[in-house]
Design an enzyme around this catalytic site. Structure first.
Site, PDB file in Angstrom:
ATOM      1  CB  THR A 191      13.080   4.284  11.778  1.00  0.00           C
ATOM      2  OG1 THR A 191      11.663   4.151  11.858  1.00  0.00           O
ATOM      3  CG2 THR A 191      13.670   4.208  13.155  1.00  0.00           C
ATOM      4  CD  GLU A 336      15.588   1.880  15.043  1.00  0.00           C
ATOM      5  OE1 GLU A 336      16.600   2.072  14.328  1.00  0.00           O
ATOM      6  OE2 GLU A 336      14.517   1.462  14.574  1.00  0.00           O
ATOM      7  CE  LYS A 443      12.094 -17.113   7.642  1.00  0.00           C
ATOM      8  NZ  LYS A 443      11.702 -15.749   7.267  1.00  0.00           N
ATOM      9  CD1 TRP A 448      15.674 -20.330   7.206  1.00  0.00           C
ATOM     10  CD2 TRP A 448      16.692 -18.771   8.461  1.00  0.00           C
ATOM     11  NE1 TRP A 448      14.831 -20.013   8.221  1.00  0.00           N
ATOM     12  CE2 TRP A 448      15.422 -19.065   9.024  1.00  0.00           C
ATOM     13  CE3 TRP A 448      17.499 -17.813   9.069  1.00  0.00           C
ATOM     14  CZ2 TRP A 448      14.960 -18.421  10.166  1.00  0.00           C
ATOM     15  CZ3 TRP A 448      17.041 -17.184  10.207  1.00  0.00           C
ATOM     16  CH2 TRP A 448      15.783 -17.486  10.750  1.00  0.00           C
TER      17      TRP A 448
HETATM   18  P1  AMP Z   1      18.865   2.755   9.385  1.00  0.00           P
HETATM   19  O1  AMP Z   1      18.239   2.895  10.693  1.00  0.00           O
HETATM   20  O2  AMP Z   1      18.061   3.313   8.265  1.00  0.00           O
HETATM   21  O3  AMP Z   1      20.254   3.267   9.381  1.00  0.00           O
HETATM   22  O4  AMP Z   1      18.963   1.207   9.047  1.00  0.00           O
HETATM   23  C1  AMP Z   1      19.591   0.305   9.899  1.00  0.00           C
HETATM   24  C2  AMP Z   1      19.710  -1.032   9.249  1.00  0.00           C
HETATM   25  O5  AMP Z   1      20.629  -0.988   8.148  1.00  0.00           O
HETATM   26  C3  AMP Z   1      20.286  -2.107  10.141  1.00  0.00           C
HETATM   27  O6  AMP Z   1      19.346  -2.637  11.034  1.00  0.00           O
HETATM   28  C4  AMP Z   1      20.765  -3.122   9.120  1.00  0.00           C
HETATM   29  O7  AMP Z   1      19.738  -3.934   8.637  1.00  0.00           O
HETATM   30  C5  AMP Z   1      21.255  -2.249   7.995  1.00  0.00           C
HETATM   31  N1  AMP Z   1      22.725  -2.110   8.076  1.00  0.00           N
HETATM   32  C6  AMP Z   1      23.425  -1.072   8.554  1.00  0.00           C
HETATM   33  N2  AMP Z   1      24.755  -1.304   8.442  1.00  0.00           N
HETATM   34  C7  AMP Z   1      24.896  -2.540   7.915  1.00  0.00           C
HETATM   35  C8  AMP Z   1      26.011  -3.373   7.582  1.00  0.00           C
HETATM   36  N3  AMP Z   1      27.265  -2.961   7.735  1.00  0.00           N
HETATM   37  N4  AMP Z   1      25.754  -4.598   7.096  1.00  0.00           N
HETATM   38  C9  AMP Z   1      24.495  -5.035   6.915  1.00  0.00           C
HETATM   39  N5  AMP Z   1      23.410  -4.298   7.186  1.00  0.00           N
HETATM   40  C10 AMP Z   1      23.601  -3.062   7.686  1.00  0.00           C
END
Ligand code: AMP
Length: 550
Positions: A191, A336, A443, A448
């Site tokens: 990640t 994940e 916050k 929020w």
């Molecule tokens: P990653 O593991 O680097 O792909 O990051 C995942 C994170 O990207 C998620 O937990 C979200 O916070 C963000 N994310 C992915 N897709 C979206 C979406 N369509 N809208 C808002 N946040 C997103």
């Protein structure tokens, strides 16, 4: 009663063998820049080369069992071959993110105990810079021409350097793919965590197989043999959303960007290669839209693009729809989760504003993913579209723990569910609406504020190319939003205008007092807004802030 069905293991090698034979005429096209013809390889050829790579890794490099074979590669045909061959032979593919800082790369490669690194020749300087710290690596395989001297120098006696073409030459184009336990690891991704060290997620053969069945389905990306997929989303991040495996499985051809990720070459690829589908993060499509508006190109082949990875501003969806006839489908997921996730297609029978309201959401999960919303004590909240809490998910392609942690860390896992760190609502008909990352919610005096809502509203202003909102300390309210804005080329706008624009679209008390016009929003290694860097820049006095309270 036991079923009478065959216990056929779900393995990546099934995807490889099926694509190679049944879809042998489909192709992977690798872009080669403005002055060269793209490279074309049929899926039949990809299959033959996958067998050759497996022979090279086993017979010449001595890879056995579940040893890790890493890639440090752009999206291209050779990367696809590694995606297919490495897991199919029983080894574990580890995709290294080429945008990470060298120390992080070294940490990840050592943590995964990578034995081999397959590297694109354009990335030799990056790898050579850390190779002496990659203590488990014994072989580097270079794809493409280029001076390998720096690798030899950095790797010393410990690392043998090979060239891809020479290694594969003359190898048999069939391989006796072993029968594996479908729950064994096939691929490994770390990640891009913003705090602490990156964490490893090990996908199984089974999880990849099931995910690959889901991705092309009509409710998700709707792909088949007639599709041409422009895979902009990098193969070094979250398995390129599962597109390489899904496309190979259903015989959809793939157009690969290689290292040409700017708007101009992407527009050229679309004109020349006529993809029907594309997937990328919002920033790529924001740039592409600005480019197309200024430099008309024929993008009529594209029916749908999936935008995810960060919240897609509704203004971007409308712009593609109305100006180019391209449907933007919003999707959500994370490393994940393999990474899907949810896809925002409107329920049957709706059109116009009613359908749009659904398309703005993060969408619905497929049957294999359960989603729920929980409150601060971990209690389940109603799926009523109103209760706001953290989204938790579980299912056969969602990780149960991080690699090497000896069990689920309670900060990230909860009663068999993954805590996503995303905050939002879930409606009775299954639509997720995210308001923020838990750590990005602002916050303000007990209330929020969703940074994403303010960003989406601001990016609806014609003069605004990008807007990124973060919470900053405030004596009176605890935290208040700081709005940073990138103005479009040739446009002009004032803070007062933007404040009035927001007042018409959000609650009055949410409108930021602090504003900064910036050249560009800092981005993470995977192209998302880097809010941590922006907050640090503010704290360090690096931004020229207009404070309307003064
Ligand atoms: P990653 O593991 O680097 O792909 O990051 C995942 C994170 O990207 C998620 O937990 C979200 O916070 C963000 N994310 C992915 N897709 C979206 C979406 N369509 N809208 C808002 N946040 C997103």
């Amino acid at each position: 009663m036991r079923s009478t069905m065959m216990p056929t293991p779900l393995q990546v090698s099934r995807i490889l063998q099926h694509g190679r034979s049944v879809h042998s005429a489909a192709e992977v096209v690798t872009w080669a820049g403005p002055d060269a013809a793209p490279r074309r390889m049929s899926y039949g050829e990809v299959g033959r080369k996958s067998a050759q790579l497996a022979h090279a890794l086993r017979d010449d490099l001595g890879i056995t069992g579940d040893e890790r074979v890493a890639t440090l590669m752009w999206n291209n045909a050779e990367h696809l071959i590694a995606y297919l061959a490495v897991p199919s032979m029983g080894a574990v593919l580890h995709t290294l993110n080429l945008r990470l800082f060298p120390e992080q790369l070294a940490y990840i490669a050592n943590h995964a105990e990578d034995r081999v690194v397959i590297v694109d020749s354009t990335l030799i300087p990056l790898l050579a810079g850390v190779l002496d710290k990659l203590s488990t690596v014994r072989h580097v395989v270079v794809v493409g021409d280029g001076d390998v001297g720096p690798l030899r120098h950095s790797g010393g006696d410990r690392v043998a350097v090979h060239r891809w073409d020479e290694l594969l030459a003359g190898k048999p184009d069939q391989f006796d793919w072993p029968v594996l336990d479908e729950n064994d690891a096939a691929a490994l991704c770390y990640t891009s965590g913003t705090t602490g060290n990156p964490k490893g997620v090990a996908y199984s053969h089974r999880s990849i197989y099931l995910h690959s069945l889901q991705v092309p389905s009509a409710e998700m990306f709707s792909l088949g043999p007639h599709s041409r997929v422009l895979a902009i989303v990098p193969m070094f991040h979250a398995m390129a959303w599962g597109l390489p495996y899904a496309a190979f499985m259903v015989g959809a051809s793939i157009v690969m960007t290689d290292r040409f990720l700017q708007a101009a070459p992407i527009a050229a690829m679309i004109e020349a290669e006529r993809p029907t589908f594309a997937g990328a993060v919002p920033t790529i499509f924001t740039d592409l839209l600005a480019h197309l508006d200024a430099n008309p190109a024929d993008v009529s082949s594209i029916r749908e693009v999936v935008i995810g990875g960060s919240a897609c501003p509704p203004s971007l969806m409308h712009a593609f729809d109305e100006r180019y006839g391209i449907q933007v489908i919003h999707a959500w997921g994370m490393t994940e989760m393999s990474p899907l996730g949810s896809v925002a297609r409107a329920p049957a029978g709706l059109s116009g504003p009613e359908a749009w309201a659904y398309r703005y959401t993060q969408g619905r999960v497929p049957a294999s993913v359960d989603a729920r919303i929980v409150g601060p004590m971990g209690e389940s909240l109603p799926a009523d579209g109103k209760a706001v809490g953290e989204v938790e998910v579980r299912g056969p392609w969602i990780t149960n723990e991080y690699l090497g942690e000896g069990g689920p860390d309670p900060a990230k896992f909860h009663d068999g569910w993954l805590r996503t760190g995303d905050v939002g609502t879930l409606s009775a008909d299954g639509y997720i609406v995210l308001s923020d990352r838990a750590k990005d919610v602002i916050k303000s005096g007990g209330e929020w504020i969703s940074s994403v809502e303010l960003e989406n509203a601001l990016m609806g202003h014609p003069a605004v190319l990008e807007a990124c909102v973060v919470g900053v300390p405030d004596d009176k309210w605890g935290e208040r939003p700081l709005a940073t804005v990138v103005v479009r080329d040739g446009a002009a706008v004032t803070v007062d205008e933007l404040r009035r624009f927001l007042e018409d679209r959000t609650a009055h008390w949410q409108v930021p007092e602090r504003w900064a016009f910036i050249e560009q929003v800092p981005k993470t290694s995977v192209g998302k807004f880097d809010k941590k860097r922006l907050r640090a820049g503010y704290a360090g006095g690096e931004l020229e802030v207009v404070d309307t309270r003064e």
